[in-house]
Design an enzyme around this catalytic site. Structure first.
Site, PDB file in Angstrom:
ATOM      1  NE  ARG A  19       2.345  -4.288  12.793  1.00  0.00           N
ATOM      2  CZ  ARG A  19       2.244  -4.310  11.474  1.00  0.00           C
ATOM      3  NH1 ARG A  19       1.710  -3.293  10.832  1.00  0.00           N
ATOM      4  NH2 ARG A  19       2.659  -5.362  10.782  1.00  0.00           N
TER       5      ARG A  19
ATOM      6  CG  HIS B  90      -0.880  -5.245   2.171  1.00  0.00           C
ATOM      7  ND1 HIS B  90      -0.181  -5.104   3.333  1.00  0.00           N
ATOM      8  CD2 HIS B  90      -0.847  -4.009   1.578  1.00  0.00           C
ATOM      9  CE1 HIS B  90       0.254  -3.851   3.441  1.00  0.00           C
ATOM     10  NE2 HIS B  90      -0.142  -3.166   2.396  1.00  0.00           N
TER      11      HIS B  90
ATOM     12  CG  HIS C 218       5.935  -9.185   7.996  1.00  0.00           C
ATOM     13  ND1 HIS C 218       6.884  -8.325   7.519  1.00  0.00           N
ATOM     14  CD2 HIS C 218       4.786  -8.472   8.106  1.00  0.00           C
ATOM     15  CE1 HIS C 218       6.328  -7.131   7.365  1.00  0.00           C
ATOM     16  NE2 HIS C 218       5.048  -7.196   7.708  1.00  0.00           N
TER      17      HIS C 218
ATOM     18  CB  SER D  20      -0.971  -0.002   1.180  1.00  0.00           C
ATOM     19  OG  SER D  20      -0.308  -0.310   2.381  1.00  0.00           O
TER      20      SER D  20
ATOM     21  CG  ASP E 216      -3.306  -8.359   9.160  1.00  0.00           C
ATOM     22  OD1 ASP E 216      -3.770  -7.283   9.560  1.00  0.00           O
ATOM     23  OD2 ASP E 216      -2.613  -8.464   8.140  1.00  0.00           O
TER      24      ASP E 216
HETATM   25  N1  CMX Z   1       1.108 -19.906   5.730  1.00  0.00           N
HETATM   26  C1  CMX Z   1       1.534 -20.758   4.787  1.00  0.00           C
HETATM   27  N2  CMX Z   1       2.577 -20.548   3.973  1.00  0.00           N
HETATM   28  C2  CMX Z   1       3.238 -19.395   4.149  1.00  0.00           C
HETATM   29  C3  CMX Z   1       2.883 -18.446   5.120  1.00  0.00           C
HETATM   30  C4  CMX Z   1       1.758 -18.721   5.925  1.00  0.00           C
HETATM   31  N3  CMX Z   1       1.306 -17.870   6.829  1.00  0.00           N
HETATM   32  N4  CMX Z   1       3.738 -17.403   5.049  1.00  0.00           N
HETATM   33  C5  CMX Z   1       4.601 -17.680   4.050  1.00  0.00           C
HETATM   34  N5  CMX Z   1       4.297 -18.887   3.507  1.00  0.00           N
HETATM   35  C6  CMX Z   1       4.892 -19.509   2.337  1.00  0.00           C
HETATM   36  C7  CMX Z   1       4.758 -18.568   1.141  1.00  0.00           C
HETATM   37  O1  CMX Z   1       3.467 -18.673   0.557  1.00  0.00           O
HETATM   38  C8  CMX Z   1       5.870 -19.036   0.258  1.00  0.00           C
HETATM   39  O2  CMX Z   1       5.440 -20.219  -0.387  1.00  0.00           O
HETATM   40  P1  CMX Z   1       5.850 -20.525  -1.937  1.00  0.00           P
HETATM   41  O3  CMX Z   1       7.337 -20.639  -1.909  1.00  0.00           O
HETATM   42  O4  CMX Z   1       5.128 -21.775  -2.239  1.00  0.00           O
HETATM   43  O5  CMX Z   1       5.384 -19.342  -2.737  1.00  0.00           O
HETATM   44  C9  CMX Z   1       6.957 -19.433   1.262  1.00  0.00           C
HETATM   45  O6  CMX Z   1       6.288 -19.633   2.512  1.00  0.00           O
HETATM   46  C10 CMX Z   1       8.016 -18.352   1.454  1.00  0.00           C
HETATM   47  O7  CMX Z   1       7.371 -17.126   1.744  1.00  0.00           O
HETATM   48  P2  CMX Z   1       8.089 -16.013   2.636  1.00  0.00           P
HETATM   49  O8  CMX Z   1       9.313 -15.584   1.926  1.00  0.00           O
HETATM   50  O9  CMX Z   1       8.229 -16.490   4.027  1.00  0.00           O
HETATM   51  O10 CMX Z   1       6.991 -14.860   2.670  1.00  0.00           O
HETATM   52  P3  CMX Z   1       6.759 -13.687   1.607  1.00  0.00           P
HETATM   53  O11 CMX Z   1       7.683 -12.573   1.947  1.00  0.00           O
HETATM   54  O12 CMX Z   1       6.763 -14.183   0.213  1.00  0.00           O
HETATM   55  O13 CMX Z   1       5.245 -13.290   1.946  1.00  0.00           O
HETATM   56  C11 CMX Z   1       3.411 -12.867   3.389  1.00  0.00           C
HETATM   57  C12 CMX Z   1       4.908 -12.633   3.142  1.00  0.00           C
HETATM   58  C13 CMX Z   1       2.964 -11.992   4.544  1.00  0.00           C
HETATM   59  C14 CMX Z   1       2.633 -12.485   2.137  1.00  0.00           C
HETATM   60  C15 CMX Z   1       3.200 -14.362   3.723  1.00  0.00           C
HETATM   61  O14 CMX Z   1       3.868 -14.683   4.922  1.00  0.00           O
HETATM   62  C16 CMX Z   1       1.738 -14.746   3.833  1.00  0.00           C
HETATM   63  O15 CMX Z   1       1.116 -15.051   2.813  1.00  0.00           O
HETATM   64  N6  CMX Z   1       1.160 -14.732   5.083  1.00  0.00           N
HETATM   65  C17 CMX Z   1      -0.252 -14.960   5.278  1.00  0.00           C
HETATM   66  C18 CMX Z   1      -1.042 -13.711   4.881  1.00  0.00           C
HETATM   67  C19 CMX Z   1      -0.834 -12.584   5.876  1.00  0.00           C
HETATM   68  O16 CMX Z   1      -0.908 -12.767   7.088  1.00  0.00           O
HETATM   69  N7  CMX Z   1      -0.620 -11.375   5.347  1.00  0.00           N
HETATM   70  C20 CMX Z   1      -0.559 -10.142   6.191  1.00  0.00           C
HETATM   71  C21 CMX Z   1       0.820  -9.539   6.279  1.00  0.00           C
HETATM   72  C22 CMX Z   1       0.785  -8.239   7.067  1.00  0.00           C
HETATM   73  C23 CMX Z   1       0.105  -7.166   6.289  1.00  0.00           C
HETATM   74  O17 CMX Z   1       0.653  -6.762   5.226  1.00  0.00           O
HETATM   75  O18 CMX Z   1      -0.972  -6.742   6.654  1.00  0.00           O
END
Ligand code: CMX
Length: 428
Positions: A322, A267, A313, A237, A368
């Site tokens: 948070r 996000h 994250h 964002s 979150d």
């Molecule tokens: N559950 C399952 N798998 C997860 C995970 C979770 N909570 N968090 C990361 N992973 C997976 C990713 O999907 C990725 O898988 P692939 O290799 O198959 O694509 C792998 O682990 C590596 O990811 P990462 O490098 O640890 O995380 P990213 O930096 O790519 O993504 C985030 C970060 C937040 C998008 C991811 O951790 C996620 O999808 N979390 C769940 C959604 C969430 O809580 N989002 C809110 C974040 C805070 C905000 O912005 O508001």
């Protein structure tokens, strides 16, 4: 001796900006060629993770500490008002009592929402997502933009920031009224409740949503608004708002664009998804599930190819402060609430499951994971609405960053993309 005149935000910034401009010019003149990042092919394919290629002074996110606003760790700011945080984000210092009072007065001058915005919102279909409604309302408010009016009359580049401050006051002054109106309209809560001149920004928002007027609820709302206010410059964002703003599209276009990014499930929408996940586990197991049952459901989610919302994250590598702050609040005021208990238990189980799963680089909860339980407890049970609350708060960070960028004359964003063919040639 006469008391010195209390400064408005504009006057305060007018005193600071020349020094900031000088500092930037000096850094560029003396050290402009110094490298601060290398970019690998993995990063180019991987969402530019970790590439240091933009400046953001409002806050930093340290992987091992989380959010630090202007040098102050977030949890040290938990008792502040959101208005104080906005001032801190923009100026680098907390306001004095008088500055705060004057700033709150300035915001209150913009509490009313133009009638055409309500008409637009009323025209949305019943099935519309509240984030689509909020983003559209902010976009429509472009009509109020001082930035555009002044740009059309040939405003000087060095004055852009002043008009951005004016627009920020309009946007921040009314976004909570709009957001509360969307809630009441969409979920049939009755008439729109007008803002009160007596309440602060956070308390006013809670009151306009129609929540009971209690200091505990006001405290929860202020905490919520403080905690979501900013998260440095590279998140979807902030980065979107920054890029759109760099084309001089003005605060209403830029913030609306940023909100569209916040509306994604990876996000800001994760807070909606997160509470949905918590309630699903409670449904499945008929009440607050045991740790064993949570573990079972976490594996079911992962084996179904889905993410566990609220965990992981892109930058953080520890439990999000948070989440810690919300958890402390929950333990103080709602420790027997079954939803809060479930969130607390999930925290004990999911990091272990994600570690064993071995994919997520960070198995710990983010903001979150915990916020929804508080909102649910105090009666905001429509979790589809949660990202709107996040948005009201995050507008502060986006606007603070826009003000600083226009003050420093940050140019239009234009990174270089390369083609797969080009990558193949490099590999050779
Ligand atoms: N559950 C399952 N798998 C997860 C995970 C979770 N909570 N968090 C990361 N992973 C997976 C990713 O999907 C990725 O898988 P692939 O290799 O198959 O694509 C792998 O682990 C590596 O990811 P990462 O490098 O640890 O995380 P990213 O930096 O790519 O993504 C985030 C970060 C937040 C998008 C991811 O951790 C996620 O999808 N979390 C769940 C959604 C969430 O809580 N989002 C809110 C974040 C805070 C905000 O912005 O508001």
């Amino acid at each position: 001796m006469a008391k010195p005149k209390v400064k408005t935000l504009q006057e305060k910034l007018a005193g600071q900006i020349p020094k900031l401009r000088e500092e930037k010019a000096e850094i560029l003149a003396k050290h402009g060629d110094q490298k601060i990042s290398d970019v690998s092919i993995t990063q180019a394919y991987g969402g530019m993770r970790g590439v240091k290629a933009m400046i953001c002074d409002t806050s930093v996110v340290e992987p091992d500490q989380g959010l630090i606003i202007r040098g102050k760790p977030l949890l040290k700011l938990k008792n502040k008002l959101p208005e104080e945080i906005f001032w801190l984000l923009v100026t680098g210092k907390l306001p004095s009592k008088d500055e705060l009072a004057l700033f709150q007065k300035q915001l209150k001058e913009h509490h009313e929402v133009p009638n055409y915005v309500w008409k637009i919102l009323k025209a949305f279909p019943k099935t519309a997502h509240p984030m689509a409604m909020l983003s559209a309302a902010i976009l429509a408010m472009r009509n109020e933009s001082v930035f555009y009016k002044r740009y059309a009359t040939g405003m000087k580049k060095t004055d852009y920031w002043q008009a951005v401050v004016e627009d920020s006051l309009i946007l921040l002054g009314s976004i909570h009224s709009i957001a509360a109106g969307i809630y009441r309209m969409k979920y049939k809560k009755g008439d729109i409740i007008p803002p009160s001149k007596k309440l602060d920004w956070g308390a006013n928002y809670a009151m306009m949503l129609g929540l009971p007027k209690s200091e505990e609820i006001f405290e929860m709302m202020r905490l919520y608004l403080v905690f979501h206010s900013d998260h440095e410059g590279g998140n979807v964002s902030a980065n979107t708002c920054h890029t759109v703003g760099s084309a001089l599209s003005g605060p209403f276009y830029s913030v609306s664009a940023g909100l569209n990014g916040l509306a994604g499930p990876l996000h800001g929408l994760a807070n909606q998804e997160c509470l949905k996940w918590i309630l699903e586990t409670m449904d499945k197991f008929g009440g607050a599930p045991t740790e064993k049952q949570i573990e079972e459901y976490a594996w079911e989610t992962l084996n179904g190819g889905k993410v566990i919302p609220g965990y992981g994250h892109a930058v953080l590598r520890v439990t999000d402060p948070r989440f810690v702050g919300f958890n402390q609040f929950g333990r103080k005021y709602l420790k027997d609430d079954p939803v809060f208990k479930t969130v607390d238990r999930v925290f004990k189980v999911v990091p272990k499951v994600l570690t064993e799963h071995g994919k997520a680089k960070n198995p710990w909860p983010n903001v979150d994971a915990g916020s929804g339980a508080l909102l649910y407890h105090y009666g905001i049970t429509e979790f589809e609405y949660y990202t709107v609350l996040f948005s009201v708060s995050r507008a502060m960070g986006m606007l603070a960053q826009l003000i600083i960028n226009r003050a420093l004359g940050t140019p239009i964003t234009r990174p270089k993309s390369v083609s797969t063919e080009w990558i193949k040639t490099q590999i050779k």
